[in-house]
Enzyme design. Structure first.
Site, PDB file in Angstrom:
ATOM      1  N   GLU A  94       0.657  -1.429  -0.007  1.00 42.23           N
ATOM      2  CA  GLU A  94      -0.117  -0.712  -0.116  1.00 42.23           C
ATOM      3  C   GLU A  94       1.025   1.480  -0.324  1.00 42.23           C
ATOM      4  OE1 GLU A  94      -2.082  -0.576   3.360  1.00 42.23           O
ATOM      5  OE2 GLU A  94      -3.718  -1.890   2.398  1.00 42.23           O
TER       6      GLU A  94
ATOM      7  N   CYS B  49       3.495  -4.798  15.969  1.00 39.51           N
ATOM      8  CA  CYS B  49       3.039  -3.882  16.699  1.00 39.51           C
ATOM      9  C   CYS B  49       2.125  -4.315  17.518  1.00 39.51           C
ATOM     10  CB  CYS B  49       3.161  -2.528  16.422  1.00 39.51           C
ATOM     11  SG  CYS B  49       4.567  -1.889  16.620  1.00 39.51           S
TER      12      CYS B  49
ATOM     13  N   CYS C  13      -1.544  -2.840  15.414  1.00 44.55           N
ATOM     14  CA  CYS C  13      -1.402  -2.137  13.639  1.00 44.55           C
ATOM     15  C   CYS C  13      -1.858  -3.246  13.043  1.00 44.55           C
ATOM     16  CB  CYS C  13       0.653  -2.037  13.352  1.00 44.55           C
ATOM     17  SG  CYS C  13       0.589  -2.069  11.581  1.00 44.55           S
TER      18      CYS C  13
END
Length: 349
Positions: A95, A119, A122
């Site tokens: 992306e 994370c 995320c």
């Protein structure tokens, strides 16, 4: 088949020159070919009009210019943010996000397919890690969108490596990409307009210092206690806050550059008065900008966004009581899966 052909976008100007000399071409073609690729952003070798037809035919036979396949493109009706999903040659997807401002365009660029840091908040990390992006896959994000902007009389003004992946875990390819993007015979984007965002890979920051690469640095901090940061960013167990603090002090001493810190606000986790005051103590050690980011649920976990009242109280302690240079960062592209990894996850499903 393109498999045996040389990928031209992976080469810097010297490498291009050395290669064409090995083919018997004129040395000055190296600079011209580099400019066609990285300045004029051509997609077809036959467009190199100042290269002889014979030499273009040789280049066409032995080399190629890789192109991206655009799988999905979303434009926010709220703020004009554009999100691109690109398919790579091996079938993986990445992306790239274009953030529109009144006077500038900022491009948020990916450096890995997925992310190994994982994370807890995320979407990219939740999808797993596949591989590092090659140099051409990093710069082609910029070139593909720059071509679209040029058609409207615009251009990319700022680049932030805040997309999918941890940039400092793909450091060699990242540094070469930055050199190509900032080359005076290419797009000539100032290194001061390029920001690397990292979760705190201490050896990577040390390498940036060694290479004297004058880019901006953004740190995903998110907690100022190791036990909390361990839960959010597992790599903190390898590079705890004490080590990160030390290398950032050295970074600022040598570069004299302001450091941006990112701090995600999570309900009943890192938004207490104590969190705010210890965060302020940390900030006062640096010439800093602190971005507060209210949590936006994007993956399956128990995290929640704090109330607006709590967000404002946390902000006021930092801003008014402790005189921290802090802003609450506005969300972009919330109606188009704005957070990195969301569009890729949705298409995978």
């Amino acid at each position: 088949m393109e498999d045996f052909k040389l990928n031209l976008l992976n080469l810097d100007e010297k490498e291009i020159t050395d290669y064409i000399l090995s083919l018997g071409m004129k040395k000055f073609y190296g600079k011209q070919i580099f400019n066609w690729l990285h300045g004029k952003l051509i997609r077809n070798i036959n467009d190199m009009s100042n290269i002889s037809l014979k030499d273009r035919e040789m280049l066409f036979e032995k080399t190629y210019i890789p192109l991206f396949n655009l799988m999905d493109h979303k434009v926010s009706k709220i703020d004009g943010t554009e999100k691109f999903l690109f398919k790579l040659e091996d079938g993986n997807t990445i992306e790239t996000v274009l953030l529109k401002h009144k006077t500038r365009n900022t491009l948020c660029v990916s450096t890995q397919v997925g992310c190994p840091v994982k994370c807890a908040f995320c979407a990219t990390g939740a999808s797993g890690f596949e591989r590092n992006l090659d140099v051409h896959e990093i710069i082609n994000q910029v070139y593909t969108i720059e071509r679209r902007l040029r058609n409207k009389g615009e251009s990319v003004n700022n680049i932030v490596f805040m997309g999918m992946g941890e940039p400092l875990l793909n450091l060699n390819n990242l540094m070469k990409a930055i050199i190509l993007l900032s080359h005076e015979n290419g797009l000539n984007i100032s290194k001061r307009k390029i920001t690397i965002s990292t979760s705190g890979i201490v050896p990577g920051i040390e390498k940036l210092l060694e290479e004297k690469l004058p880019v901006e640095l953004a740190i995903s901090l998110h907690a100022v206690f190791n036990e909390k940061r361990d839960q959010l960013i597992p790599i903190n167990k390898r590079f705890p806050l004490e080590d990160l603090f030390t290398v950032l002090k050295e970074y600022q001493r040598i570069t004299n550059r302001r450091i941006t810190f990112e701090y995600i606000l999570i309900k009943e986790f890192n938004v207490s008065d104590t969190d705010a005051n210890v965060l302020a103590d940390f900030m006062h050690e640096f010439d800093h900008t602190l971005n507060l980011i209210p949590y936006n649920p994007v993956v399956e976990n128990d995290f929640e966004r704090p109330s607006q009242k709590k967000i404002e109280k946390f902000y006021n302690i930092l801003k008014n009581d402790r005189k921290v240079n802090v802003v609450i960062r506005g969300e972009k592209g919330t109606d188009i899966d704005g957070a990195c990894g969301q569009l890729r996850q949705r298409n995978a499903r």
